[in-house]
Design a protein around this motif. Structure first.
Motif, short mmCIF file in Angstrom:
data_model
loop_
_atom_site.label_atom_id
_atom_site.label_comp_id
_atom_site.label_asym_id
_atom_site.label_seq_id
_atom_site.Cartn_x
_atom_site.Cartn_y
_atom_site.Cartn_z
N GLU A 128 0.85 -1.19 0.00
CA GLU A 128 0.00 0.00 0.00
C GLU A 128 0.89 1.24 0.00
O GLU A 128 1.82 1.34 0.80
CB GLU A 128 -0.88 -0.03 1.25
CG GLU A 128 -1.68 1.20 1.54
CD GLU A 128 -2.72 1.53 0.48
OE1 GLU A 128 -2.53 2.55 -0.22
OE2 GLU A 128 -3.71 0.78 0.35
N ASP A 129 0.61 2.19 -0.91
CA ASP A 129 1.45 3.38 -1.01
C ASP A 129 0.97 4.55 -0.15
O ASP A 129 1.72 5.47 0.11
CB ASP A 129 1.60 3.82 -2.47
CG ASP A 129 0.26 4.19 -3.11
OD1 ASP A 129 -0.74 3.51 -2.83
OD2 ASP A 129 0.22 5.15 -3.90
N GLU B 86 0.09 6.21 3.29
CA GLU B 86 0.49 5.95 4.68
C GLU B 86 -0.69 5.67 5.61
O GLU B 86 -0.64 4.73 6.41
CB GLU B 86 1.31 7.12 5.20
CG GLU B 86 1.91 6.84 6.56
CD GLU B 86 2.86 7.93 7.03
OE1 GLU B 86 3.27 7.84 8.19
OE2 GLU B 86 3.17 8.84 6.25
N ARG C 126 -1.96 2.23 5.01
CA ARG C 126 -0.99 1.27 5.56
C ARG C 126 -1.16 1.13 7.06
O ARG C 126 -1.16 0.03 7.61
CB ARG C 126 0.44 1.72 5.26
CG ARG C 126 1.12 0.99 4.15
CD ARG C 126 2.62 1.22 4.09
NE ARG C 126 3.11 2.50 4.53
CZ ARG C 126 3.30 3.56 3.75
NH1 ARG C 126 3.01 3.51 2.48
NH2 ARG C 126 3.80 4.68 4.24
N MET D 101 5.77 -0.54 -0.18
CA MET D 101 5.16 0.71 -0.62
C MET D 101 4.60 0.66 -2.04
O MET D 101 3.86 1.53 -2.44
CB MET D 101 6.18 1.86 -0.56
CG MET D 101 6.90 1.99 0.76
SD MET D 101 5.77 2.22 2.12
CE MET D 101 6.88 2.05 3.49
N ASN D 102 5.01 -0.38 -2.81
CA ASN D 102 4.51 -0.50 -4.19
C ASN D 102 4.70 -1.94 -4.67
O ASN D 102 5.31 -2.76 -3.97
CB ASN D 102 5.24 0.49 -5.11
CG ASN D 102 6.73 0.29 -5.11
OD1 ASN D 102 7.22 -0.80 -5.42
ND2 ASN D 102 7.47 1.34 -4.77
N GLU E 148 8.36 -3.42 -4.84
CA GLU E 148 8.90 -3.89 -3.56
C GLU E 148 8.34 -5.26 -3.20
O GLU E 148 9.06 -6.11 -2.68
CB GLU E 148 8.59 -2.89 -2.44
CG GLU E 148 9.39 -1.62 -2.53
CD GLU E 148 9.13 -0.67 -1.36
OE1 GLU E 148 8.57 -1.10 -0.33
OE2 GLU E 148 9.49 0.52 -1.49
N MET F 99 -0.61 2.10 -7.59
CA MET F 99 0.60 2.49 -6.85
C MET F 99 1.68 2.87 -7.84
O MET F 99 1.64 2.46 -9.00
CB MET F 99 1.09 1.31 -6.00
CG MET F 99 0.14 0.89 -4.90
SD MET F 99 0.75 -0.53 -3.99
CE MET F 99 0.55 -1.83 -5.20
N THR G 107 1.83 -1.45 -10.40
CA THR G 107 0.51 -1.49 -9.76
C THR G 107 0.27 -2.86 -9.11
O THR G 107 1.01 -3.82 -9.38
CB THR G 107 -0.62 -1.26 -10.79
OG1 THR G 107 -0.67 -2.38 -11.68
CG2 THR G 107 -0.43 0.04 -11.56
#
Length: 134
Positions: free
Chosen positions: A17-18, A20, A23, A41-42, A45, A65, A69
């Motif tokens: 999840e990008d 915050e 997240r 974060m994406n 990663e 993201m 994606t």
């Protein structure tokens, strides 16, 4: 980054999840459900974690993201032969379900996700893992 719930946990969750605040909310839910949480974060990663040999019982993917994606990452992860991991698409996008399911996700849950929706999904993962061990 890894977060661990207090007490014993056997479920390894990857949250991709990008945003915050999303997240924070989703990782809090997962920790309350006694999951060991790794954050990405994406999609890149997330794919990199699988390439490093990391194993997860469940992955929650946002759709849109940067870099890669959620659906693009799912295609790459499934192409690596990762078929045992439960992949859940999570998005507020009206057309996200088609994108996630077409990419190989097991399930789609619309945002905002509620604890009541996530609990049974985690329980299914626990049940499957318990049955596989017997």
């Amino acid at each position: 980054m890894e977060l661990k719930a207090k007490g014993f946990t056997s479920i390894k969750a990857l949250l991709v999840e990008d945003i915050e605040v999303c997240r924070l909310v989703l990782s809090t839910f997962l920790l309350r459900l006694h999951c060991e949480v790794t954050l990405a974060m994406n999609g890149k990663e997330a794919v990199d974690l699988f390439l490093e040999g990391k194993k997860f019982d469940i992955v929650l993917f946002d759709k849109d993201m940067p870099v890669i994606t959620g659906p693009e990452a799912i295609v790459k992860i499934r192409a690596m032969g990762e078929t045992d991991v439960k992949i859940v698409g999570v998005s507020a996008d009206n057309h996200a379900m088609e994108a996630f399911m077409g990419a190989g996700a097991d399930l789609f849950v619309p945002k905002p996700i509620r604890m009541e929706a996530l609990g049974p999904i985690i329980q299914d993962v626990i049940n499957k893992k318990t049955n596989d061990m017997v």
